[in-house]
Scaffold this motif. Structure first.
Motif, PDB file in Angstrom:
ATOM      1  N   HIS A   1       0.878  -1.087  -0.066  1.00 19.22           N
ATOM      2  CA  HIS A   1      -0.134   0.030  -0.149  1.00 19.22           C
ATOM      3  C   HIS A   1       0.803   1.103   0.070  1.00 19.22           C
ATOM      4  CE1 HIS A   1      -2.170   3.247   2.188  1.00 19.22           C
ATOM      5  NE2 HIS A   1      -3.158   3.017   1.580  1.00 19.22           N
ATOM      6  N   ASP A   2       1.898   1.231   0.980  1.00 13.86           N
ATOM      7  CA  ASP A   2       2.857   2.313   0.927  1.00 13.86           C
ATOM      8  C   ASP A   2       3.622   2.661  -0.326  1.00 13.86           C
ATOM      9  OD1 ASP A   2       1.588   2.809   3.413  1.00 13.86           O
ATOM     10  OD2 ASP A   2       3.488   2.180   4.663  1.00 13.86           O
ATOM     11  N   GLN A   3       4.197   1.599  -0.603  1.00 17.39           N
ATOM     12  CA  GLN A   3       4.783   1.679  -1.992  1.00 17.39           C
ATOM     13  C   GLN A   3       4.177   2.200  -3.286  1.00 17.39           C
ATOM     14  OE1 GLN A   3       7.073  -2.262  -2.023  1.00 17.39           O
ATOM     15  NE2 GLN A   3       8.789  -0.726  -2.626  1.00 17.39           N
ATOM     16  N   LEU A   4       2.701   1.824  -3.419  1.00 15.30           N
ATOM     17  CA  LEU A   4       1.958   2.248  -4.278  1.00 15.30           C
ATOM     18  C   LEU A   4       1.506   3.427  -4.212  1.00 15.30           C
ATOM     19  CD1 LEU A   4      -0.044   1.755  -6.817  1.00 15.30           C
ATOM     20  CD2 LEU A   4      -1.677   0.987  -5.228  1.00 15.30           C
ATOM     21  N   PHE A   5       0.960   3.932  -2.904  1.00 16.54           N
ATOM     22  CA  PHE A   5       0.503   5.337  -2.802  1.00 16.54           C
ATOM     23  C   PHE A   5       1.792   6.350  -3.102  1.00 16.54           C
ATOM     24  CE2 PHE A   5      -3.504   5.528  -0.595  1.00 16.54           C
ATOM     25  CZ  PHE A   5      -4.165   4.242  -1.405  1.00 16.54           C
ATOM     26  N   ARG A   6       3.021   6.093  -2.754  1.00 20.33           N
ATOM     27  CA  ARG A   6       4.148   6.936  -3.141  1.00 20.33           C
ATOM     28  C   ARG A   6       4.400   7.267  -4.552  1.00 20.33           C
ATOM     29  NH1 ARG A   6       8.877   3.812  -1.403  1.00 20.33           N
ATOM     30  NH2 ARG A   6       7.568   3.777   0.553  1.00 20.33           N
ATOM     31  N   TYR A   7       3.703   6.572  -5.509  1.00 24.57           N
ATOM     32  CA  TYR A   7       3.947   7.117  -6.799  1.00 24.57           C
ATOM     33  C   TYR A   7       2.589   7.522  -7.302  1.00 24.57           C
ATOM     34  CZ  TYR A   7       8.370   4.833  -6.183  1.00 24.57           C
ATOM     35  OH  TYR A   7       9.680   4.377  -5.761  1.00 24.57           O
ATOM     36  N   LEU A   8       1.472   7.656  -6.893  1.00 28.17           N
ATOM     37  CA  LEU A   8       0.387   7.893  -7.197  1.00 28.17           C
ATOM     38  C   LEU A   8       0.506   9.604  -7.542  1.00 28.17           C
ATOM     39  CD1 LEU A   8      -2.400   5.872  -5.352  1.00 28.17           C
ATOM     40  CD2 LEU A   8      -1.527   5.462  -7.633  1.00 28.17           C
ATOM     41  N   ASP A   9      -0.146  10.065  -8.634  1.00 26.71           N
ATOM     42  CA  ASP A   9      -0.136  11.417  -8.731  1.00 26.71           C
ATOM     43  C   ASP A   9      -1.658  12.146  -8.367  1.00 26.71           C
ATOM     44  OD1 ASP A   9       0.557  13.901  -9.983  1.00 26.71           O
ATOM     45  OD2 ASP A   9       0.169  13.438 -11.948  1.00 26.71           O
TER      46      ASP A   9
ATOM     47  N   GLY B   1       2.411   9.674   6.038  1.00 25.61           N
ATOM     48  CA  GLY B   1       3.248   8.876   5.067  1.00 25.61           C
ATOM     49  C   GLY B   1       4.806   8.910   5.418  1.00 25.61           C
ATOM     50  N   LYS B   2       5.219   9.504   6.540  1.00 24.28           N
ATOM     51  CA  LYS B   2       6.577   9.506   6.645  1.00 24.28           C
ATOM     52  C   LYS B   2       6.841   9.006   8.108  1.00 24.28           C
ATOM     53  CE  LYS B   2       7.537  13.760   3.876  1.00 24.28           C
ATOM     54  NZ  LYS B   2       8.100  15.016   3.689  1.00 24.28           N
ATOM     55  N   ALA B   3       8.163   8.784   8.267  1.00 24.22           N
ATOM     56  CA  ALA B   3       8.655   8.231   9.463  1.00 24.22           C
ATOM     57  C   ALA B   3       9.902   9.331  10.106  1.00 24.22           C
ATOM     58  CB  ALA B   3       9.209   6.950   9.284  1.00 24.22           C
TER      59      ALA B   3
END
Length: 476
Positions: free
Chosen positions: A68-76, A235-237
C-alpha cells in the motif's frame, strides 16, 4: 496441530498458498455480494487461467501495508484524494488512478499499469487470512473465462475453469444476496475528479453510481477541511534529533532515539471509520501505536491521542521510564509543525524535534557492504535465529556475489532491477559444517535463486524468494 488436523477450509488455503508460490493461479472467495476472483503472484498466470493473452494488464491487490505505502508513493494525487482512495479500498471498490513515471518505481507494479494508469484493489478478506498474509501483493481479476460472466459461487467457478484449478470454496461463509457482481471501478484524476470507470456491484447496491460517487466526494471534501492546507507528517517516519525540557536539553537513554511513523490506511473491518490515521512510536523497547478516524489524529495543529497501546516486552528500568515519559507526552495533545523535512512536537515545556528518517538515516547501498545473516525465513514471515551457527555473510559488487556461509566460501553472478535480484552460477566450497551452520547454509543457498525480492530498510536487508524462503541481514 498437523496440517491434516486443520479444518478443510484452512487446508484448502494452505494448498492455494503452495500453488501461488509455485507460480500458479487460484480462484479465491470474496465476501457477498461480490463474485469470486482469480489471483496469482505472476500476472501471466491470471491471464492464462482466464483464457486471455498473457501480456494483458491486470489489477493488483495492495492488501499489505508495505505494498500500500509503495503504491501510494507513486500516485499522482493530492492527500485528500489519497484518503478517498483508501475509503474506496475499504469498500472493496477497485481504483484506476494516475501514476507518476519514476525510475525507482517497483517493477511489480508494471503488470497493473497501462498508459500511465494503474488498476488496484484490496482483495484481503478475513476468512482467507492464511492466504493473504503470505504475500505482500497479488495480481488479480474477476473469476471468469473470456466471454463468460464472473462466477458468483464455487459451483459456477468449477463449471468455467479446468478441473484441476484450485478453488477455495467458501460459499458457506457468504451471505446470500439478491444479486452478485464484480467490483465497481472508479477513475480518479490528478485534479481529484471522481468518475465511474466500470459499473459493478458496489454502485448497484448503493443505489446507482451517482449515489456512490457523491458519498466518496463528500468524504474527500471533509478530509480536505480536516487536513487543512499545511503539510502533514502523514506517510513519513521521523527520528528525534533533539529533546528539550524547559529550555534545557534532555538526554535520552544512550543508543536510543524517538521514532514516530504516521500513516493513513483503509479499515479492513466492518466496524469503525472507513479510513484510519495511524501513529506508531518506538523509543528503545516496545513498539507503540494508536489510530483515529482519518483527519482527526492531526486536527487543528495538535496530535489527538486518547490512549496508546503496544507490545509487552519487559524493559530495563531506564528504558521503561523513558517509554512511559514518551507515552505521557504523546497523549498530552502536543502541537505539531512540519517545516520541510523537520517535525516539531511541543507540549508544556517539552519540545521534541525530529527529522525525516530518510534524511536522518539514509538507506545503505546494496553494493560494497558486508551483509551479515541475522535470521532465516520460512513461510514468508517465520523467522529463526541460529544462535550456535558461525556468522555468515554475503556481499555484492555489481554483477558479482561473494560470501561466507559460516563454513564455506560462496560466489556467483547476480542481475538486478529496482526490487528483484536474479542469482545464477552460485558455487560453494565443500567443507563440512556443524549441524546448525549446515541448516543456515542450506537456507542461504535456497534463497540465492531467480526472482528474489530485496528490500533495504536503513541497514537491514531482506531477501525473499517466491516460495517464501529467505534471509534477513544487517550491515556489518
Amino acid at each position: 496441530m498437523s496440517e491434516l488436523d486443520l479444518p478443510g477450509f484452512d487446508r484448502a488455503q494452505l494448498h492455494a498458498v503452495d500453488v501461488l508460490r509455485g507460480g500458479g493461479a487460484v480462484v479465491v472467495t470474496n465476501p457477498s455480494p461480490m463474485t469470486y476472483g482469480v489471483v496469482a503472484r505472476d500476472a501471466r498466470a491470471v491471464n492464462l487461467l482466464r483464457g486471455r493473452t498473457v501480456d494483458q494488464p491486470v489489477g493488483i491487490s495492495v492488501h499489505s501495508a508495505a505494498a500500500h505505502d509503495q503504491l501510494f508513493r507513486y500516485l499522482d494525487l493530492r492527500t485528500d484524494t489519497l484518503a478517498t482512495v483508501d475509503f474506496a479500498l475499504a469498500e472493496r471498490i477497485s481504483v484506476l488512478a494516475p501514476i507518476r513515471s519514476d525510475p525507482t518505481m517497483p517493477e511489480w507494479l508494471a503488470p497493473a499499469i497501462k498508459d500511465g494508469w494503474v488498476l488496484f484493489f484490496d482483495g484481503s478478506w478475513g476468512p482467507l487470512v492464511l492466504l493473504w498474509e503470505s504475500f505482500p501483493f497479488l495480481y488479480g481479476s474477476s473469476a471468469n473465462r473470456t466471454s463468460e460472466a464472473p462466477a458468483a459461487s464455487a459451483t459456477e467457478a468449477r463449471a468455467q475453469f479446468p478441473t484441476d484449478t484450485v478453488i477455495i470454496d467458501a460459499d458457506h461463509l457468504r451471505t446470500p444476496a439478491a444479486a452478485y457482481g464484480a467490483s465497481t471501478v472508479i477513475r480518479v484524476d490528478p485534479d481529484g475528479r471522481l468518475t465511474l470507470h466500470r459499473s459493478g456491484i458496489q454502485d448497484q447496491v448503493a443505489g446507482g453510481p451517482d449515489v456512490l460517487l457523491d458519498r466518496l466526494r463528500e468524504f474527500r471534501s471533509a478530509i480536505a477541511v480536516l487536513d487543512g492546507s499545511t503539510s502533514t507528517p502523514l506517510g513519513k517516519a521521523y527520528l528525534s534529533t533533539a529533546v528539550t525540557e524547559d529550555g534545557e536539553p534532555k538526554q535520552l537513554v544512550p543508543k536510543t532515539r524517538i521514532r514516530l511513523e504516521f500513516a493513513r490506511v483503509p479499515n479492513k473491518n466492518q466496524d469503525g471509520p472507513r479510513v484510519y490515521d495511524v501513529v506508531r512510536a518506538h523509543v528503545g523497547c516496545n513498539s507503540m501505536g494508536t489510530a483515529a478516524a482519518a483527519g482527526e489524529l492531526l486536527a487543528d495543529g495538535s496530535l489527538w491521542i486518547d490512549g496508546i497501546g503496544g507490545t509487552q516486552v519487559g524493559c530495563q528500568p531506564p528504558l521503561r521510564d523513558q517509554e512511559e515519559w514518551l507515552k505521557t507526552f504523546l497523549t498530552s495533545q502536543p502541537s505539531w509543525q512540519v517545516n520541510g523535512d523537520e517535525l516539531t512536537l511541543t507540549s508544556g515545556g517539552t519540545t521534541i524535534t525530529l527529522l525525516d528518517r530518510k534524511i536522518a538515516e539514509p538507506e545503505f547501498p546494496l553494493d560494497g557492504i558486508r551483509w551479515e545473516v541475522v535470521t532465516t525465513i520460512t513461510n514468508a514471515d517465520l523467522r529463526q535465529y541460529h544462535h550456535h551457527a558461525e556468522q555468515a555473510w554475503i556481499s555484492f559488487d555489481g554483477g558479482r556475489l561473494t560470501g561466507w556461509s559460516g563454513c564455506n566460501e560462496l560466489s556467483g553472478a547476480v542481475t538486478r532491477n529496482n526490487t528483484e535480484l536474479n542469482f545464477s552460477e552460485v558455487a560453494i566450497t565443500d567443507r563440512a559444517c556443524t549441524a546448525e551452520t549446515a541448516a543456515m547454509q542450506a537456507a542461504i543457498l535456497a534463497t540465492l535463486g531467480p526472482a528474489v525480492t530485496y528490500t533495504i530498510d536503513y541497514n537491514q536487508l531482506t531477501l525473499l524468494t517466491p516460495s517464501g524462503i529467505g534471509i534477513d541481514l544487517t550491515a556489518g
